[in-house]
Motif scaffolding. Structure first.
Motif, PDB file in Angstrom:
ATOM      1  N   PRO A 101      25.381   6.116  10.054  1.00 51.23           N
ATOM      2  CA  PRO A 101      24.808   6.986  11.081  1.00 51.23           C
ATOM      3  C   PRO A 101      23.344   6.711  11.387  1.00 51.23           C
ATOM      4  O   PRO A 101      22.846   7.125  12.419  1.00 51.23           O
ATOM      5  CB  PRO A 101      24.985   8.391  10.489  1.00 51.23           C
ATOM      6  N   LEU A 102      22.659   6.004  10.502  1.00 57.16           N
ATOM      7  CA  LEU A 102      21.251   5.714  10.738  1.00 57.16           C
ATOM      8  C   LEU A 102      20.990   4.279  11.178  1.00 57.16           C
ATOM      9  O   LEU A 102      19.846   3.915  11.419  1.00 57.16           O
ATOM     10  CB  LEU A 102      20.436   6.000   9.469  1.00 57.16           C
ATOM     11  N   SER A 103      22.044   3.446  11.262  1.00 54.23           N
ATOM     12  CA  SER A 103      21.816   2.043  11.597  1.00 54.23           C
ATOM     13  C   SER A 103      21.303   1.870  13.014  1.00 54.23           C
ATOM     14  O   SER A 103      20.704   0.844  13.328  1.00 54.23           O
ATOM     15  CB  SER A 103      23.115   1.246  11.410  1.00 54.23           C
ATOM     16  N   GLY A 104      21.535   2.858  13.873  1.00 49.33           N
ATOM     17  CA  GLY A 104      21.039   2.772  15.234  1.00 49.33           C
ATOM     18  C   GLY A 104      19.623   3.265  15.399  1.00 49.33           C
ATOM     19  O   GLY A 104      19.066   3.206  16.498  1.00 49.33           O
ATOM     20  N   ILE A 105      19.027   3.777  14.332  1.00 51.10           N
ATOM     21  CA  ILE A 105      17.664   4.308  14.396  1.00 51.10           C
ATOM     22  C   ILE A 105      16.694   3.289  13.814  1.00 51.10           C
ATOM     23  O   ILE A 105      16.900   2.770  12.720  1.00 51.10           O
ATOM     24  CB  ILE A 105      17.546   5.632  13.627  1.00 51.10           C
ATOM     25  N   ASN A 106      15.666   3.032  14.562  1.00 54.04           N
ATOM     26  CA  ASN A 106      14.615   2.143  14.092  1.00 54.04           C
ATOM     27  C   ASN A 106      13.797   2.869  13.018  1.00 54.04           C
ATOM     28  O   ASN A 106      13.254   3.939  13.279  1.00 54.04           O
ATOM     29  CB  ASN A 106      13.719   1.758  15.270  1.00 54.04           C
ATOM     30  N   PRO A 107      13.690   2.322  11.795  1.00 56.01           N
ATOM     31  CA  PRO A 107      12.881   2.985  10.761  1.00 56.01           C
ATOM     32  C   PRO A 107      11.447   3.250  11.198  1.00 56.01           C
ATOM     33  O   PRO A 107      10.806   4.176  10.702  1.00 56.01           O
ATOM     34  CB  PRO A 107      12.941   1.997   9.589  1.00 56.01           C
ATOM     35  N   ASN A 108      10.962   2.465  12.140  1.00 57.51           N
ATOM     36  CA  ASN A 108       9.594   2.648  12.626  1.00 57.51           C
ATOM     37  C   ASN A 108       9.438   3.956  13.410  1.00 57.51           C
ATOM     38  O   ASN A 108       8.319   4.434  13.602  1.00 57.51           O
ATOM     39  CB  ASN A 108       9.207   1.459  13.509  1.00 57.51           C
ATOM     40  N   ASP A 109      10.556   4.548  13.867  1.00 64.15           N
ATOM     41  CA  ASP A 109      10.509   5.793  14.641  1.00 64.15           C
ATOM     42  C   ASP A 109      10.594   7.043  13.759  1.00 64.15           C
ATOM     43  O   ASP A 109      10.506   8.157  14.276  1.00 64.15           O
ATOM     44  CB  ASP A 109      11.659   5.834  15.655  1.00 64.15           C
ATOM     45  N   ILE A 110      10.760   6.870  12.442  1.00 63.49           N
ATOM     46  CA  ILE A 110      10.977   8.011  11.562  1.00 63.49           C
ATOM     47  C   ILE A 110       9.651   8.631  11.144  1.00 63.49           C
ATOM     48  O   ILE A 110       8.722   7.948  10.715  1.00 63.49           O
ATOM     49  CB  ILE A 110      11.768   7.591  10.308  1.00 63.49           C
ATOM     50  N   GLU A 111       9.569   9.954  11.261  1.00 63.09           N
ATOM     51  CA  GLU A 111       8.400  10.697  10.788  1.00 63.09           C
ATOM     52  C   GLU A 111       8.615  11.184   9.361  1.00 63.09           C
ATOM     53  O   GLU A 111       7.724  11.074   8.519  1.00 63.09           O
ATOM     54  CB  GLU A 111       8.141  11.889  11.706  1.00 63.09           C
ATOM     55  N   SER A 112       9.795  11.737   9.083  1.00 57.07           N
ATOM     56  CA  SER A 112      10.077  12.246   7.736  1.00 57.07           C
ATOM     57  C   SER A 112      11.576  12.377   7.544  1.00 57.07           C
ATOM     58  O   SER A 112      12.348  12.458   8.511  1.00 57.07           O
ATOM     59  CB  SER A 112       9.415  13.614   7.503  1.00 57.07           C
ATOM     60  N   ILE A 113      11.988  12.377   6.275  1.00 54.35           N
ATOM     61  CA  ILE A 113      13.385  12.630   5.892  1.00 54.35           C
ATOM     62  C   ILE A 113      13.369  13.699   4.810  1.00 54.35           C
ATOM     63  O   ILE A 113      12.716  13.528   3.778  1.00 54.35           O
ATOM     64  CB  ILE A 113      14.082  11.351   5.378  1.00 54.35           C
ATOM     65  N   ARG A 138       7.832  -1.510   4.859  1.00 53.33           N
ATOM     66  CA  ARG A 138       8.948  -1.920   4.004  1.00 53.33           C
ATOM     67  C   ARG A 138      10.019  -2.572   4.877  1.00 53.33           C
ATOM     68  O   ARG A 138      10.339  -2.066   5.956  1.00 53.33           O
ATOM     69  CB  ARG A 138       9.545  -0.716   3.261  1.00 53.33           C
ATOM     70  N   PRO A 139      10.597  -3.692   4.448  1.00 52.67           N
ATOM     71  CA  PRO A 139      11.611  -4.384   5.255  1.00 52.67           C
ATOM     72  C   PRO A 139      12.963  -3.677   5.176  1.00 52.67           C
ATOM     73  O   PRO A 139      13.845  -4.054   4.410  1.00 52.67           O
ATOM     74  CB  PRO A 139      11.661  -5.784   4.621  1.00 52.67           C
ATOM     75  N   LEU A 140      13.147  -2.647   5.976  1.00 48.71           N
ATOM     76  CA  LEU A 140      14.357  -1.835   5.949  1.00 48.71           C
ATOM     77  C   LEU A 140      15.207  -2.110   7.183  1.00 48.71           C
ATOM     78  O   LEU A 140      14.691  -2.208   8.301  1.00 48.71           O
ATOM     79  CB  LEU A 140      14.015  -0.343   5.894  1.00 48.71           C
ATOM     80  N   THR A 141      16.530  -2.219   6.977  1.00 48.75           N
ATOM     81  CA  THR A 141      17.434  -2.320   8.113  1.00 48.75           C
ATOM     82  C   THR A 141      17.649  -0.957   8.745  1.00 48.75           C
ATOM     83  O   THR A 141      17.684  -0.807   9.957  1.00 48.75           O
ATOM     84  CB  THR A 141      18.777  -2.923   7.677  1.00 48.75           C
ATOM     85  N   SER A 142      17.796   0.059   7.913  1.00 53.38           N
ATOM     86  CA  SER A 142      17.949   1.434   8.382  1.00 53.38           C
ATOM     87  C   SER A 142      17.167   2.344   7.444  1.00 53.38           C
ATOM     88  O   SER A 142      16.976   2.021   6.269  1.00 53.38           O
ATOM     89  CB  SER A 142      19.431   1.841   8.421  1.00 53.38           C
ATOM     90  N   PRO A 143      16.694   3.490   7.937  1.00 56.78           N
ATOM     91  CA  PRO A 143      15.801   4.324   7.129  1.00 56.78           C
ATOM     92  C   PRO A 143      16.460   4.966   5.911  1.00 56.78           C
ATOM     93  O   PRO A 143      15.764   5.417   5.013  1.00 56.78           O
ATOM     94  CB  PRO A 143      15.320   5.389   8.123  1.00 56.78           C
ATOM     95  N   ASP A 144      17.788   5.013   5.854  1.00 60.45           N
ATOM     96  CA  ASP A 144      18.430   5.601   4.682  1.00 60.45           C
ATOM     97  C   ASP A 144      18.147   4.791   3.426  1.00 60.45           C
ATOM     98  O   ASP A 144      18.177   5.312   2.315  1.00 60.45           O
ATOM     99  CB  ASP A 144      19.939   5.750   4.893  1.00 60.45           C
ATOM    100  N   GLN A 145      17.828   3.510   3.586  1.00 61.71           N
ATOM    101  CA  GLN A 145      17.487   2.683   2.426  1.00 61.71           C
ATOM    102  C   GLN A 145      16.195   3.144   1.765  1.00 61.71           C
ATOM    103  O   GLN A 145      15.965   2.864   0.593  1.00 61.71           O
ATOM    104  CB  GLN A 145      17.362   1.225   2.863  1.00 61.71           C
ATOM    105  N   ALA A 146      15.366   3.861   2.512  1.00 68.67           N
ATOM    106  CA  ALA A 146      14.099   4.349   1.955  1.00 68.67           C
ATOM    107  C   ALA A 146      14.305   5.463   0.942  1.00 68.67           C
ATOM    108  O   ALA A 146      13.401   5.791   0.183  1.00 68.67           O
ATOM    109  CB  ALA A 146      13.187   4.839   3.080  1.00 68.67           C
ATOM    110  N   LEU A 147      15.507   6.078   0.911  1.00 70.10           N
ATOM    111  CA  LEU A 147      15.773   7.168  -0.025  1.00 70.10           C
ATOM    112  C   LEU A 147      15.945   6.668  -1.453  1.00 70.10           C
ATOM    113  O   LEU A 147      15.788   7.436  -2.405  1.00 70.10           O
ATOM    114  CB  LEU A 147      17.039   7.927   0.385  1.00 70.10           C
ATOM    115  N   SER A 148      16.257   5.395  -1.601  1.00 68.71           N
ATOM    116  CA  SER A 148      16.570   4.860  -2.920  1.00 68.71           C
ATOM    117  C   SER A 148      15.391   4.995  -3.877  1.00 68.71           C
ATOM    118  O   SER A 148      14.304   4.465  -3.636  1.00 68.71           O
ATOM    119  CB  SER A 148      16.978   3.390  -2.789  1.00 68.71           C
ATOM    120  N   GLY A 149      15.602   5.739  -4.967  1.00 70.81           N
ATOM    121  CA  GLY A 149      14.590   5.895  -5.999  1.00 70.81           C
ATOM    122  C   GLY A 149      13.436   6.785  -5.630  1.00 70.81           C
ATOM    123  O   GLY A 149      12.456   6.853  -6.371  1.00 70.81           O
ATOM    124  N   LYS A 150      13.514   7.506  -4.514  1.00 66.22           N
ATOM    125  CA  LYS A 150      12.394   8.313  -4.058  1.00 66.22           C
ATOM    126  C   LYS A 150      12.583   9.803  -4.309  1.00 66.22           C
ATOM    127  O   LYS A 150      11.609  10.536  -4.432  1.00 66.22           O
ATOM    128  CB  LYS A 150      12.159   8.088  -2.552  1.00 66.22           C
TER     129      LYS A 150
END
Length: 453
Positions: A218-230, A147-159
Motif C-alpha cells: 500500500p505504500l509502494s506508490g508513495i514517494n518516501p520524500n513526501d512523508i512527514e511522519s508515520i 535513506r535509500p528506501l523504495t517505500s516508506p514502510d521500510q523506515a519502520l524497521s528497528g525504529k
C-alpha cells in the motif's frame, strides 16, 4: 604607683588597643573582599528573557530567581564559587563565577522534554506525547530522509518498539509483513494503513498466477520524500476510531504540507548499485565431484566428463542499479500554503526478472477563510511498474544451485536461444532447470486445466 610604672602601663594598653583595632579592621576588610554581588540575565534559545529561572549557589541552599525580564542579582563568596541555572524543560547550566561581575546565561531546551511536546496523530486529531494514554510509536521525516528506501514502510524497521518488520521477498517493491505486538488472529494479521486520513488495505493482484509474490504494497506508490511522519497505534484504543479493521493496529501516514514563508525549491536524489558478493553465495560441487557423487547412487553421467563448469548463480545474479530523483516546491502566506512534489524511482532486482519503477506526483494545499473555515486538498497520482519472476523462476539463484554443473543454458537453435532441460542435455538421473529461460520477460506460459469425468 610611681611614674615609671604608670608610663609602662599606658604604653602596654596603647599597643594592645592598636593591635586589636588593626585585627578587627583586617577581618572586616577580608570579609568585605570575599563577598561580591553578581548580576546578569538568563535568556532562552531565541534570546528572550526567561522568568522564574532558579539560580542556586552550588553546594548551598542560597539562591534566587529571575524577574519578568530574566534579570537576577546574587551575592557570592568568591571567584571560585559556582552557580547552577535550572528551568523546566531546559538543560541546567553550571557556571563558575570567576573574576567578572556580570554573568549572562543562555539556556537551551532539553531534548527529552522537547520530544514529549511533539504532536502525534491519533486518528481523531492530534495530541502531545506527554498527554497520550494509549500506546503510540512515531517516526518523523528525520528518520526517513537521506535513506535509500523504495517505500516508506521500510523506515519502520528497528525504529518502533513492538513493531516487527520482515520482507516477503528481496525483489524491489515487494510487500512487507508488519506485526504489531505479535500475531493477533488466526487470519490476516496485517495492520490498517491510513494515508492522509484515507484507510488503505493490502490487495492481491490475481491477474497473474504468481501467488503471494504479487500482493501489493500500500505504500509502494508513495514517494518516501513526501512523508512527514508515520504514527503507529498499537493498542485496542485504535478500534474505537477505526472499528474492527484496527484489530491488528493502525499505521497512520501523514504527508508533507506547506508552511508560511518564502517559496522554496528542493531537489534531492541518489544513484547506487546492489550486488551479491562471491562470499555470500552458496558453494556447489564442480563437474567431477558431481559426477562421482551421482555414480555412488547409481547414475552414470560419465558422458559429461570434461564439460566446462557452469556457474548458475553468476548467471542469475546481476548488479542491480538504483536511481531516485525528487523535486519539491513548497511555501505559503498567512492564509494559504502548498506543497508539491514529483519523484522518479527506478530499481533493478539482484536477480533476473525483477524490477520496480515509480513515477509519483503529490500535491497538498490549505486555504483558510476567516477564523472558522478551512479548505484543503491532498492529491496523490502515481504509476508503478513492478517486474516479478514467474512461478518457475522464483528464487532462481538459490534453486539453480541444484542444477548439474555442466548443464549449459544456451542453444542457438532454440527460438529464444535457451537450452531445454532434457535427459540428453542434463543426463539421466541428474536435475537441471533453465532458470535463465524461466526469468526471461519474453517467456510466457499458458496453462489450461482440463478435468474429465
Amino acid at each position: 604607683m610611681n611614674l615609671k610604672s604608670i608610663s609602662s602601663s599606658l604604653l602596654f594598653m596603647t599597643v594592645f588597643g592598636m593591635c586589636c583595632f588593626f585585627t578587627i579592621t583586617a577581618h572586616a576588610q577580608i570579609g568585605g573582599a570575599a563577598d561580591k554581588r553578581l548580576k546578569g540575565k538568563v535568556t532562552d534559545e531565541n534570546g528572550a528573557g526567561l522568568q522564574g529561572v532558579s539560580i542556586t549557589l552550588k553546594g548551598t541552599s542560597k539562591g534566587t530567581v529571575t524577574d519578568s525580564t530574566g534579570s537576577y542579582s546574587i551575592s557570592v563568596p568568591g571567584k571560585n564559587a559556582s552557580l547552577v541555572f535550572s528551568f523546566l524543560n531546559y538543560t541546567s547550566e553550571d557556571v563558575k563565577v570567576g573574576t567578572g561581575s556580570d554573568i549572562d546565561v543562555r539556556l537551551v531546551p532539553d531534548q527529552k522534554s522537547k520530544d514529549l511536546g511533539e504532536v502525534v496523530v491519533v486518528g481523531y486529531g492530534t495530541q502531545r506525547k506527554v498527554d497520550l494514554t494509549g500506546a503510540v510509536g512515531s517516526i518523523s521525516r528525520r528518520d526517513i530522509a537521506n535513506r535509500p528506501l523504495t517505500s516508506p514502510d521500510q523506515a519502520l524497521s528497528g525504529k518502533i518498539s513492538g513493531v516487527q518488520i520482515s520482507g516477503r521477498s528481496a525483489d524491489p517493491g515487494a510487500p512487507i509483513e508488519v506485526r504489531i505486538r505479535g500475531v493477533g488472529t488466526v487470519g490476516t494479521n496485517q495492520p490498517l494503513w491510513v494515508i492522509d486520513g484515507i484507510p488503505t488495505v493490502q490487495t492481491t493482484n490475481i491477474s497473474v498466477n504468481t501467488g503471494s509474490f504479487t500482493e501489493s504494497n500500500p505504500l509502494s506508490g508513495i514517494n518516501p520524500n513526501d512523508i512527514e511522519s508515520i504514527d503507529v497505534l498499537k493498542d485496542a484504543s485504535a478500534a474505537a476510531i477505526y472499528g474492527a479493521r484496527a484489530a491488528n493496529g493502525v499505521i497512520i501516514v501523514t504527508t508533507k504540507r506547506g508552511k508560511d514563508g518564502k517559496v522554496g525549491l528542493t531537489y534531492d536524489g541518489y544513484q547506487g548499485i546492489q550486488k551479491v558478493t562471491s562470499n555470500q553465495r552458496i558453494k556447489v560441487l564442480d563437474v567431477d565431484q558431481y559426477i562421482n557423487l551421482q555414480s555412488e547412487i547409481g547414475n552414470d553421467l560419465s558422458a559429461f566428463k570434461g564439460k566446462p563448469f557452469v556457474d548458475w548463480q553468476d548467471l542469475i545474479f546481476q548488479t542491480a542499479k538504483v536511481t531516485d530523483q525528487n523535486l519539491t516546491v513548497s511555501g505559503g502566506v498567512k492564509n494559504f500554503n502548498f506543497n508539491i512534489g514529483a519523484g522518479y524511482h527506478d530499481q533493478s532486482g539482484i536477480e533476473r526478472g525483477q524490477g520496480f519503477k515509480r513515477l509519483s506526483f503529490k500535491a497538498n494545499s490549505d486555504l483558510k477563510v476567516g477564523n472558522i473555515l478551512k479548505f484543503g486538498e491532498s492529491i496523490l497520482v502515481s504509476h508503478i511498474k513492478r517486474l516479478t519472476q514467474s512461478e518457475g523462476g522464483n528464487f532462481g539463484a538459490f534453486n539453480s544451485t541444484a542444477n548439474a554443473p555442466y548443464y549449459f543454458p544456451f542453444d542457438p537453435s532454440d527460438p529464444l536461444g535457451y537450452n531445454p532441460s532434457t535427459a540428453a542435455t542434463r543426463g539421466s538421473g541428474a536435475s537441471a532447470t533453465n532458470y535463465l529461460w524461466q526469468t526471461d520477460s519474453r517467456y510466457n506460459l499458458t496453462q489450461i486445466p482440463i478435468n474429465s469425468f
